[in-house]
Design an enzyme around this catalytic site. Structure first.
Site, PDB file in Angstrom:
ATOM      1  N   THR A   1       0.452  -0.938   0.085  1.00  0.00           N
ATOM      2  CA  THR A   1      -0.131   0.172   0.157  1.00  0.00           C
ATOM      3  C   THR A   1       0.806   0.947  -0.186  1.00  0.00           C
ATOM      4  O   THR A   1       2.009   1.899   1.036  1.00  0.00           O
ATOM      5  CB  THR A   1      -1.441  -0.376   1.325  1.00  0.00           C
ATOM      6  OG1 THR A   1      -1.663   1.198   1.132  1.00  0.00           O
ATOM      7  CG2 THR A   1      -0.680  -0.352   2.640  1.00  0.00           C
TER       8      THR A   1
ATOM      9  N   HIS B   1       2.950 -11.841  14.358  1.00  0.00           N
ATOM     10  CA  HIS B   1       2.899 -12.170  14.891  1.00  0.00           C
ATOM     11  C   HIS B   1       3.006 -13.976  15.775  1.00  0.00           C
ATOM     12  O   HIS B   1       4.263 -14.056  15.960  1.00  0.00           O
ATOM     13  CB  HIS B   1       3.907 -11.299  16.306  1.00  0.00           C
ATOM     14  CG  HIS B   1       5.390 -11.451  16.844  1.00  0.00           C
ATOM     15  ND1 HIS B   1       6.090 -12.274  16.305  1.00  0.00           N
ATOM     16  CD2 HIS B   1       5.539 -10.878  17.744  1.00  0.00           C
ATOM     17  CE1 HIS B   1       7.465 -12.017  17.163  1.00  0.00           C
ATOM     18  NE2 HIS B   1       6.778 -11.317  17.960  1.00  0.00           N
TER      19      HIS B   1
END
Length: 419
Positions: A328, A380
């Site tokens: 993006t 994560h």
């Protein structure tokens, strides 16, 4: 005979849509395949086309939410076309034919009767470009206060400047008082909201940052942009370099290109890279399939095609699903730094930002260099800090030394030493 027009299935898992806009009026005579309405699903804007010619009767108002398979209008196929109606039935096709004919007959004298002005309106009509929108916001100009002269009626930066010079760009109505305005969320915007909240609740999202010295890329682009466009027929931008760098770095850090499916990790041996595009309907993410096999020219060409389709509402659901990683670019709006949100079920997203000249230390000396801050948001649960930082550093290295994109991210010395 009354032919019933129902809502077709836009794609798997979509059960309801919204009638965004009727492009014909109740009682109009329509031709077969003429676009009757724009339909908003939670993934894309689609079109409802007439299955036969006849007189249309609208059963559902614009703005209504309907289920797939619901009847929304009928077409009386026994009705006859009014005099002269067929010439106006499909404006887009008729315009193309008339433009072709006009080009071939530029020397033909004007006829006594002026031809009716053909409408070239579509999804872009009246909508500002990115630069124009920014300027309108800065000057408090409403969306309908500027007449667009760009392609398909799009409002350009020049249109805004002209409106400001002439004093015709009126401020947004209601400012200065206590008025409010309510607007219903589109299906696409509602789904986007749900997905963004879900990402925050269902993933362990972190963001790591770095900076890229854009000197080498900017020099390379400036030197070869004309030859590149002449050779490949497409302009050379920065997005192709970033996409190429990402696909090479994903090979070196496969967890960034993976996703969680239940209790399994799914690793992809290909890179389907989503490119986030801001559209009048909301954020859309068209996908470049097998971007790792594309050249820079292929990447630029395909991004251009998909971006135009997304902004014009022509993008299909298949073209926006199945990505393995997303890029993006908030820099086009002036963003210096941000924490992009993961596009589920993907595990990583790269955020690009604006390029600013900054003082940096180079070989013990302070120099002014064009610097871009980049950000990698990642899940994560599947990507450790070592992989996330290593991936972003690898992307940085390839952007600052583009030849690495041809060597798997390694420099010449590493190749020589087989490291």
């Amino acid at each position: 005979m009354a032919l019933e027009m129902t809502i077709p299935s836009p794609g798997e898992s979509i059960t309801e849509v919204e009638i965004a806009n009727w492009l014909v009026a109740d009682g109009d005579y329509v031709e077969k395949d003429q676009v009757l309405a724009e339909i908003d699903s939670d993934k894309a804007t689609l079109e409802l086309n007439a299955e036969a010619a006849g007189k249309v009767k609208i059963l559902v108002e614009a703005g209504s939410t309907v289920k797939v398979g619901d009847k929304v209008c009928t077409i009386d196929t026994s009705a006859k076309a009014p005099e002269g109606q067929k010439a106006k039935a499909e404006p887009k096709k008729e315009e193309a034919k008339q433009e072709t004919a006009a080009a071939a007959k530029t020397a033909e004298p004007a006829k006594s009767e002026a031809a009716p002005v053909q409408s070239s309106s579509n999804y872009a009509t009246g909508l500002p470009s990115v630069a124009a929108k920014k300027m309108m916001d800065e000057n408090g100009m409403s969306s309908g206060s500027v007449q667009g002269t760009g392609k398909n009626g799009r409002v350009t930066k020049g249109d805004v400047l002209s409106a400001l010079a002439n004093g015709t760009g009126a401020a947004a109505p209601g400012w200065g008082g206590r008025e409010i305005e309510r607007q219903k969320l589109s299906s696409l915007r509602r789904k986007l909201s749900q997905r963004l909240v879900a990402v925050k609740n269902e993933t362990a999202m972190l963001t790591t940052f770095n900076e890229v010295d854009m000197s080498r890329l900017m020099s390379l682009r400036k030197k070869y942009k004309d030859a590149f466009e002449k050779t490949h027929g497409v302009k050379l931008g920065f997005m192709s370099f970033f996409t190429k760098a990402v696909t090479e770095a994903l090979k070196n850090y496969p967890n960034v290109n993976a996703m969680i499916d239940g209790e399994e990790i799914v690793h992809h041996r290909y890179a389907d890279v989503g490119i986030a595009v801001s559209t009048p309907k909301g954020l859309m993410v068209p996908v470049l399939r097998n971007a790792e096999q594309m050249s820079l020219a292929d990447i630029e060409r395909n991004i251009g095609i998909l971006a135009v389709k997304a902004r014009d509402g022509k993008i299909t659901i298949d073209e926006m699903t199945g990505g393995t990683f997303t890029i993006t670019n908030g820099g086009v709006f002036g963003s210096m730094l941000s924490t992009p949100i993961i596009n589920p079920p993907q595990s990583g997203i790269l955020g690009m930002h604006n390029i600013v000249e900054r003082p940096v230390a180079v070989n013990g000396q302070v120099e002014i260099r064009p610097i871009m801050y980049v950000a990698l948001s990642y899940d994560h649960r599947i990507i450790d800090g070592k992989d996330s930082v290593g991936f972003l550093v690898n992307v940085k290295q390839m952007l600052e030394d583009p030849i690495r994109m041809l060597t798997g991210g390694k420099d010449a010395d590493e190749l020589l030493l087989n490291l």
